[in-house]
Every structure is written in structure tokens, then in C-alpha cells.
Design an enzyme around this catalytic site. Structure first.
Site, PDB file in Angstrom:
ATOM      1  N   ASP A 234       0.883  -1.161   0.000  1.00 56.80           N
ATOM      2  CA  ASP A 234       0.000   0.000   0.000  1.00 56.80           C
ATOM      3  C   ASP A 234       0.934   1.226   0.000  1.00 56.80           C
ATOM      4  O   ASP A 234       2.115   1.094   0.354  1.00 56.80           O
ATOM      5  CB  ASP A 234      -0.863  -0.054   1.274  1.00 56.80           C
TER       6      ASP A 234
ATOM      7  N   ASP B  99       0.111   5.148   0.979  1.00 57.42           N
ATOM      8  CA  ASP B  99      -0.047   6.078   2.107  1.00 57.42           C
ATOM      9  C   ASP B  99      -0.025   5.357   3.444  1.00 57.42           C
ATOM     10  O   ASP B  99      -0.865   4.485   3.690  1.00 57.42           O
ATOM     11  CB  ASP B  99      -1.413   6.778   1.999  1.00 57.42           C
TER      12      ASP B  99
ATOM     13  N   ARG C 177      -0.055  10.988   2.825  1.00 49.59           N
ATOM     14  CA  ARG C 177      -0.081  12.090   1.845  1.00 49.59           C
ATOM     15  C   ARG C 177       1.285  12.755   1.610  1.00 49.59           C
ATOM     16  O   ARG C 177       1.382  13.763   0.935  1.00 49.59           O
ATOM     17  CB  ARG C 177      -1.131  13.154   2.223  1.00 49.59           C
TER      18      ARG C 177
ATOM     19  N   ARG D 292     -18.372  21.728   4.752  1.00 56.18           N
ATOM     20  CA  ARG D 292     -18.081  20.286   4.914  1.00 56.18           C
ATOM     21  C   ARG D 292     -18.280  19.865   6.375  1.00 56.18           C
ATOM     22  O   ARG D 292     -18.964  18.897   6.666  1.00 56.18           O
ATOM     23  CB  ARG D 292     -16.598  20.006   4.624  1.00 56.18           C
TER      24      ARG D 292
ATOM     25  N   ASP E 271     -18.834   6.721  -1.842  1.00 56.53           N
ATOM     26  CA  ASP E 271     -18.298   6.189  -3.093  1.00 56.53           C
ATOM     27  C   ASP E 271     -19.159   5.024  -3.562  1.00 56.53           C
ATOM     28  O   ASP E 271     -19.655   4.243  -2.737  1.00 56.53           O
ATOM     29  CB  ASP E 271     -16.861   5.679  -2.900  1.00 56.53           C
TER      30      ASP E 271
ATOM     31  N   PHE F 216      -5.614  -7.758   2.655  1.00 59.87           N
ATOM     32  CA  PHE F 216      -4.880  -8.260   3.824  1.00 59.87           C
ATOM     33  C   PHE F 216      -5.434  -9.613   4.272  1.00 59.87           C
ATOM     34  O   PHE F 216      -4.690 -10.507   4.659  1.00 59.87           O
ATOM     35  CB  PHE F 216      -4.995  -7.226   4.953  1.00 59.87           C
TER      36      PHE F 216
END
Ligand code: M1P
Length: 268
Positions: free
Chosen positions: A22, A24, A31, A155, A195, A242
Site C-alpha cells: 500500500d 499512504d 499524503r 463540509r 463512493d 490483507f
């Protein structure tokens, strides 16, 4: 660093082993850029077995975090590059077959889904609405009742409001009822949106590229697929790969931990 030279995959001592990372929180701090130490260690590991990364973001992001600090294209640093969980994939710098959400769902079904979302949002009575209620991405759509143009304050306000109002939870329930037959996953991960992507298009998606290698003339069958990730808990985006029976999973606390485990496992 100049573009690393590498031994052909089939000539490496552990030729049926690959380490997949992976990005990040595993190869880089969240980031941020990869350190020279981890980039160097990866090239030492590459002398022993195949290496690859699997990231959820697009290749531009991985280029910034891995390629730029090394001063070479990211596709030269790894044998396999899997961006967007493998929807965009490279082997030794050459592209492998790609995929996209729109290709998978088709224009007609997508139109139904988009229309349903826009009607649903139009009927929502929420404190504030801004713009970009559906963001069309390569591997998914992102749906936001307040809209992706919301400011930081807006937000935060929506997130707080949604804790009680459960706007997104109810929206997802309605979508599941209407489009349950399509095999979609709805994931509420952030502050203002959710999403929508085909079930199985998590990080396990990239494993099919490795399985395809075995079918090629003189192709390698990867018997040991090590996966290193930091979000390996249920609900985290490393969880599926995983826990997949095809991989040997390693849960890491950060890049330093990844390096420690690699040194122990591979004597590098
Ligand atoms: O990483 C979690 C989510 O982050 C963003 O969500 P939001 O804008 O709602 O905070 C989006 O990039 C989303 O796709 C992602 O899952």
C-alpha cells in the site's frame, strides 16, 4: 537516482515471491513523499523478488509521492504498479489491460443510476446545497448530497448534521433497494459523500493481474504474495487484500515499521 536497472523477474532468487505495498501510511507518511531510505531498501528487495505497489489513488498521486522523490518515473521503481487498485496497471513500465466504472456499468445503467441520485438529492431538505453532486471518476462515482464544491466550513457543518440526520445512510439504503441487482458497493468513508463502485474493486482487484502472469508463456506463478498495509482493520481499505487467502498479510504502523519487517523477512 537514475532509473534503476533490474534483474529479469525469472532470474531473481525468490522468483515466485512478490511484495506488494500500500502507499499512504505504508511506504510514505500519509499524503507525503517516500524517504530516500525506503526507496533504497525497495531496490535492494527488488534484487531478491518482485515488488509492486497497490494504491487507491491515480498514478499521478503515486508519481508525486514515490517517483518525484526518487527523481525517476514511478513505473521504473517497481516491477508492478497498480494505481486505482489495479484499474490502471503497469508491468516493467509497460501498461497492462485497464478498466473503468463506465465500461463496467454501461451508459444505459449509469444514466439510470445518475438520474436516481440527482432526483433523490433534488428532493432532499438539507440546510445547504452547493455544486458537483456526482463526481465521475475512472473507477467509481462519488455522490455528495451537499456537493463537492462545499467549503471547509460547509463540509464540517454537513458532517455534523449528518451524524444525526443520517442523510447518507438513508440515501445508500434507497440505492441498495433500487440497484441491489447491479453488484455495487456503497462506501461512506469521508465527510460529505459516499463512493459507489463494483463489488470486488478494492485492492484485491490487482491480484488478477498477477494471476494472469501465470497464464503467459514462461510466465511466473506467484506462490508467495506478501501484502503490506496500514489500514488492515475491518472497514479500512487494506482489509480485503490483507485477509484474502491468496496473500500473506502484514499490518504495519508506518514506513519505518515496513522497513523493519522487510529487513527481518528478507535479510536486506
Ligand atoms: O478517503 C475517504 C473519502 O474521502 C473523500 O470523501 P469526502 O469528500 O466525503 O470527505 C472522497 O475522496 C471519497 O472518495 C473518499 O472515499
Amino acid at each position: 537516482m537514475s532509473a534503476p536497472t533490474y534483474t529479469p523477474l525469472e532470474e531473481r532468487p525468490l522468483k515466485d515471491t512478490i511484495c506488494l505495498f500500500d502507499v499512504d501510511g505504508t511506504l510514505t507518511p500519509a499524503r507525503l513523499d517516500a524517504s530516500p531510505e525506503i526507496l533504497e531498501l525497495l531496490q535492494a528487495l527488488r534484487k531478491k523478488c518482485s515488488i509492486g505497489f497497490v494504491g487507491g489513488s491515480d498514478l499521478i498521486k503515486q508519481e508525486e509521492q514515490l517517483g518525484k522523490p526518487a527523481g525517476v518515473p514511478v513505473t521504473t521503481l517497481f516491477d508492478f504498479c497498480f494505481a486505482e487498485n489495479g484499474l490502471t496497471a503497469y508491468k516493467l513500465g509497460q501498461p497492462l489491460p485497464s478498466n473503468s466504472f463506465i465500461r463496467w456499468i454501461g451508459e444505459a445503467q449509469y444514466k439510470e443510476l445518475a438520474n436516481f441520485c440527482l432526483h433523490y438529492i433534488a428532493d432532499l431538505d438539507i440546510p445547504v446545497k452547493r455544486g458537483t453532486f456526482i463526481e465521475f471518476r475512472n473507477g467509481m462515482i462519488n455522490v455528495s448530497p451537499v456537493g463537492r464544491n462545499a467549503s471547509t466550513q460547509e463540509r464540517n457543518d454537513f458532517e455534523a448534521f449528518d451524524k444525526d440526520a443520517k442523510v447518507r445512510q438513508k440515501f445508500v439504503a434507497a440505492l441498495k433497494e433500487r440497484f441491489g441487482h447491479l453488484g455495487l458497493t456503497f462506501s461512506i468513508g469521508g465527510q460529505i459523500s459516499f463512493d459507489v463502485f463494483p463489488t470486488g474493486w478494492d485492492k484485491t482487484y490487482c491480484l488478477q493481474h498477477l494471476e494472469n502472469e501465470a497464464k503467459k508463456p514462461n510466465g511466473i506463478t506467484y506462490k508467495n504474495i506478501h501484502f503490506f498495509g496500514d489500514k488492515t482493520f475491518e472497514g479500512g481499505n487494506d482489509f480485503e487484500i490483507f485477509t484474502d487467502s491468496r496473500t500473506i498479510g502484514h499490518s504495519v504502523k508506518g514506513p519505518e515499521d515496513t522497513m523493519r519487517i522487510l529487513k527481518e523477512l528478507f535479510d536486506i
